[in-house]
Design a protein around this motif. Sequence first.
Motif, PDB file in Angstrom:
ATOM      1  N   ARG A   1       0.844  -1.179   0.000  1.00  0.00           N
ATOM      2  CA  ARG A   1       0.000   0.000   0.000  1.00  0.00           C
ATOM      3  C   ARG A   1       0.890   1.242   0.000  1.00  0.00           C
ATOM      4  NH1 ARG A   1      -5.246  -0.092   3.751  1.00  0.00           N
ATOM      5  NH2 ARG A   1      -5.272  -2.094   2.641  1.00  0.00           N
ATOM      6  N   GLU A   2       0.571   2.208  -0.855  1.00  0.00           N
ATOM      7  CA  GLU A   2       1.401   3.394  -0.955  1.00  0.00           C
ATOM      8  C   GLU A   2       0.582   4.663  -0.751  1.00  0.00           C
ATOM      9  OE1 GLU A   2       3.238   4.352  -4.665  1.00  0.00           O
ATOM     10  OE2 GLU A   2       1.416   4.100  -5.841  1.00  0.00           O
ATOM     11  N   PHE A   3       1.240   5.654  -0.203  1.00  0.00           N
ATOM     12  CA  PHE A   3       0.634   6.957   0.015  1.00  0.00           C
ATOM     13  C   PHE A   3       0.399   7.648  -1.318  1.00  0.00           C
ATOM     14  CE2 PHE A   3      -0.190  10.970   1.924  1.00  0.00           C
ATOM     15  CZ  PHE A   3       0.483  11.929   1.163  1.00  0.00           C
ATOM     16  N   VAL A   4      -0.750   8.313  -1.441  1.00  0.00           N
ATOM     17  CA  VAL A   4      -1.044   9.104  -2.630  1.00  0.00           C
ATOM     18  C   VAL A   4      -1.110  10.590  -2.279  1.00  0.00           C
ATOM     19  CG1 VAL A   4      -2.669   9.537  -4.499  1.00  0.00           C
ATOM     20  CG2 VAL A   4      -2.299   7.191  -3.681  1.00  0.00           C
ATOM     21  N   THR A   5      -1.951  10.924  -1.306  1.00  0.00           N
ATOM     22  CA  THR A   5      -2.153  12.319  -0.954  1.00  0.00           C
ATOM     23  C   THR A   5      -2.829  12.422   0.394  1.00  0.00           C
ATOM     24  OG1 THR A   5      -3.161  14.417  -1.681  1.00  0.00           O
ATOM     25  CG2 THR A   5      -4.377  12.395  -2.146  1.00  0.00           C
ATOM     26  N   ALA A   6      -2.671  13.584   1.037  1.00  0.00           N
ATOM     27  CA  ALA A   6      -3.337  13.836   2.312  1.00  0.00           C
ATOM     28  C   ALA A   6      -3.616  15.325   2.437  1.00  0.00           C
ATOM     29  CB  ALA A   6      -2.495  13.349   3.486  1.00  0.00           C
ATOM     30  N   ALA A   7      -4.625  15.637   3.227  1.00  0.00           N
ATOM     31  CA  ALA A   7      -4.980  17.024   3.508  1.00  0.00           C
ATOM     32  C   ALA A   7      -5.260  17.168   4.995  1.00  0.00           C
ATOM     33  CB  ALA A   7      -6.203  17.439   2.700  1.00  0.00           C
ATOM     34  N   THR A   8      -4.719  18.206   5.589  1.00  0.00           N
ATOM     35  CA  THR A   8      -4.939  18.434   7.015  1.00  0.00           C
ATOM     36  C   THR A   8      -6.102  19.395   7.225  1.00  0.00           C
ATOM     37  OG1 THR A   8      -3.532  20.379   7.243  1.00  0.00           O
ATOM     38  CG2 THR A   8      -2.451  18.224   7.325  1.00  0.00           C
ATOM     39  N   SER A   9      -6.582  19.437   8.440  1.00  0.00           N
ATOM     40  CA  SER A   9      -7.666  20.366   8.763  1.00  0.00           C
ATOM     41  C   SER A   9      -7.196  21.814   8.667  1.00  0.00           C
ATOM     42  CB  SER A   9      -8.202  20.075  10.164  1.00  0.00           C
ATOM     43  OG  SER A   9      -7.171  20.177  11.125  1.00  0.00           O
ATOM     44  N   TYR A  58      -8.080   1.996  -4.180  1.00  0.00           N
ATOM     45  CA  TYR A  58      -7.803   3.252  -3.485  1.00  0.00           C
ATOM     46  C   TYR A  58      -8.541   3.259  -2.155  1.00  0.00           C
ATOM     47  CZ  TYR A  58      -5.414   5.283  -7.469  1.00  0.00           C
ATOM     48  OH  TYR A  58      -4.506   5.544  -8.466  1.00  0.00           O
ATOM     49  N   TYR A  59      -7.796   3.565  -1.106  1.00  0.00           N
ATOM     50  CA  TYR A  59      -8.334   3.568   0.243  1.00  0.00           C
ATOM     51  C   TYR A  59      -8.320   4.980   0.826  1.00  0.00           C
ATOM     52  CZ  TYR A  59      -7.590  -1.487   0.130  1.00  0.00           C
ATOM     53  OH  TYR A  59      -7.610  -2.815  -0.186  1.00  0.00           O
ATOM     54  N   CYS A  60      -9.412   5.355   1.422  1.00  0.00           N
ATOM     55  CA  CYS A  60      -9.479   6.575   2.198  1.00  0.00           C
ATOM     56  C   CYS A  60      -9.010   6.265   3.618  1.00  0.00           C
ATOM     57  CB  CYS A  60     -10.923   7.072   2.225  1.00  0.00           C
ATOM     58  SG  CYS A  60     -11.194   8.548   3.209  1.00  0.00           S
ATOM     59  N   ALA A  61      -8.290   7.213   4.204  1.00  0.00           N
ATOM     60  CA  ALA A  61      -7.780   7.010   5.557  1.00  0.00           C
ATOM     61  C   ALA A  61      -7.858   8.314   6.331  1.00  0.00           C
ATOM     62  CB  ALA A  61      -6.339   6.511   5.516  1.00  0.00           C
ATOM     63  N   GLY A  71      -1.158  14.875  14.005  1.00  0.00           N
ATOM     64  CA  GLY A  71      -0.428  15.474  12.903  1.00  0.00           C
ATOM     65  C   GLY A  71       0.846  14.740  12.552  1.00  0.00           C
ATOM     66  N   TYR A  72       1.519  15.194  11.508  1.00  0.00           N
ATOM     67  CA  TYR A  72       2.805  14.681  11.037  1.00  0.00           C
ATOM     68  C   TYR A  72       2.707  13.265  10.456  1.00  0.00           C
ATOM     69  CZ  TYR A  72       4.280  18.645  13.835  1.00  0.00           C
ATOM     70  OH  TYR A  72       4.405  19.907  14.364  1.00  0.00           O
ATOM     71  N   TYR A  73       3.783  12.880   9.774  1.00  0.00           N
ATOM     72  CA  TYR A  73       3.915  11.533   9.208  1.00  0.00           C
ATOM     73  C   TYR A  73       2.702  11.139   8.369  1.00  0.00           C
ATOM     74  CZ  TYR A  73       7.408  11.617  12.877  1.00  0.00           C
ATOM     75  OH  TYR A  73       8.435  11.981  13.691  1.00  0.00           O
ATOM     76  N   TYR A  74       2.299  12.049   7.486  1.00  0.00           N
ATOM     77  CA  TYR A  74       1.084  11.823   6.717  1.00  0.00           C
ATOM     78  C   TYR A  74       1.250  10.735   5.677  1.00  0.00           C
ATOM     79  CZ  TYR A  74       0.128  16.288   8.867  1.00  0.00           C
ATOM     80  OH  TYR A  74      -0.026  17.288   9.775  1.00  0.00           O
ATOM     81  N   THR A  75       2.474  10.395   5.332  1.00  0.00           N
ATOM     82  CA  THR A  75       2.697   9.386   4.306  1.00  0.00           C
ATOM     83  C   THR A  75       2.772   7.969   4.862  1.00  0.00           C
ATOM     84  OG1 THR A  75       5.099   9.557   4.423  1.00  0.00           O
ATOM     85  CG2 THR A  75       3.971  11.091   2.954  1.00  0.00           C
ATOM     86  N   THR A  76       2.699   7.815   6.153  1.00  0.00           N
ATOM     87  CA  THR A  76       2.875   6.512   6.802  1.00  0.00           C
ATOM     88  C   THR A  76       1.523   5.858   7.065  1.00  0.00           C
ATOM     89  OG1 THR A  76       4.891   7.329   7.859  1.00  0.00           O
ATOM     90  CG2 THR A  76       3.919   5.298   8.729  1.00  0.00           C
ATOM     91  N   ALA A  77       1.240   4.792   6.333  1.00  0.00           N
ATOM     92  CA  ALA A  77      -0.064   4.138   6.454  1.00  0.00           C
ATOM     93  C   ALA A  77      -0.333   3.645   7.874  1.00  0.00           C
ATOM     94  CB  ALA A  77      -0.153   2.985   5.462  1.00  0.00           C
ATOM     95  N   GLY A  78       0.695   3.133   8.525  1.00  0.00           N
ATOM     96  CA  GLY A  78       0.512   2.555   9.852  1.00  0.00           C
ATOM     97  C   GLY A  78       0.088   3.536  10.928  1.00  0.00           C
ATOM     98  N   LEU A  79       0.197   4.835  10.642  1.00  0.00           N
ATOM     99  CA  LEU A  79      -0.158   5.835  11.640  1.00  0.00           C
ATOM    100  C   LEU A  79      -1.564   6.399  11.432  1.00  0.00           C
ATOM    101  CD1 LEU A  79       3.215   7.747  11.994  1.00  0.00           C
ATOM    102  CD2 LEU A  79       2.284   5.901  13.414  1.00  0.00           C
ATOM    103  N   TYR A  80      -2.262   5.876  10.455  1.00  0.00           N
ATOM    104  CA  TYR A  80      -3.654   6.292  10.258  1.00  0.00           C
ATOM    105  C   TYR A  80      -4.558   5.419  11.126  1.00  0.00           C
ATOM    106  CZ  TYR A  80      -2.636   9.590   6.551  1.00  0.00           C
ATOM    107  OH  TYR A  80      -2.191  10.681   5.848  1.00  0.00           O
ATOM    108  N   ASN A  81      -5.522   6.049  11.740  1.00  0.00           N
ATOM    109  CA  ASN A  81      -6.384   5.367  12.698  1.00  0.00           C
ATOM    110  C   ASN A  81      -7.578   4.673  12.047  1.00  0.00           C
ATOM    111  OD1 ASN A  81      -5.569   8.302  13.972  1.00  0.00           O
ATOM    112  ND2 ASN A  81      -5.179   6.611  15.371  1.00  0.00           N
ATOM    113  N   TYR A  82      -8.048   5.228  10.946  1.00  0.00           N
ATOM    114  CA  TYR A  82      -9.298   4.748  10.354  1.00  0.00           C
ATOM    115  C   TYR A  82      -9.123   4.557   8.854  1.00  0.00           C
ATOM    116  CZ  TYR A  82     -10.765   6.840  14.747  1.00  0.00           C
ATOM    117  OH  TYR A  82     -10.859   7.173  16.075  1.00  0.00           O
ATOM    118  N   TRP A  83      -9.802   3.537   8.350  1.00  0.00           N
ATOM    119  CA  TRP A  83      -9.679   3.183   6.930  1.00  0.00           C
ATOM    120  C   TRP A  83     -11.046   2.860   6.347  1.00  0.00           C
ATOM    121  CZ3 TRP A  83      -5.165   3.263   4.150  1.00  0.00           C
ATOM    122  CH2 TRP A  83      -3.985   3.439   4.889  1.00  0.00           C
TER     123      TRP A  83
END
Length: 123
Positions: free
Chosen positions: A45-53, A93-96, A101-113
């Motif tokens: 699984r690879e990071f594509v993009t992220a947006a912060t609040s 494609y997975y939403c997460a 904050g931080y480490y937005y490219t790391t899948a393991g640090l996302y809480n919800y999928w």
Amino acid sequence: QVQLVESGGGLVQAGGSLRLSCSASGRTARLYAMGWFRQAPGKEREFVTAATSGGSTFYVDSAKGRFTISRDDAKNTVYLQMNSLRPEDTAVYYCAAKSSGYYYTTAGLYNYWGQGTQVTVSS
């Protein structure tokens, strides 16, 4: 808890466009960043993009200039507009979402999928 539901995947020819949506429900006030990852058959699984609040956005190099992430916090929804699609963009494609904050490219640090949505780009 937070639930994420993706929609908008499908089959498109190379050079075409798709828009993915991800709707969040539950304790959405806890979410700091929302993003998209993808996983092709036989690949990690690879990071594509992220947006912060706070309005910051991040993209993998291969998506820059072609993909755009946007958030509608009033609707608790994040979108991924994908243009100039290539066969190598084919993946699930997975939403997460993550609460910190931080480490937005790391899948393991996302809480919800979300459950994932298939995107297939034909050549």
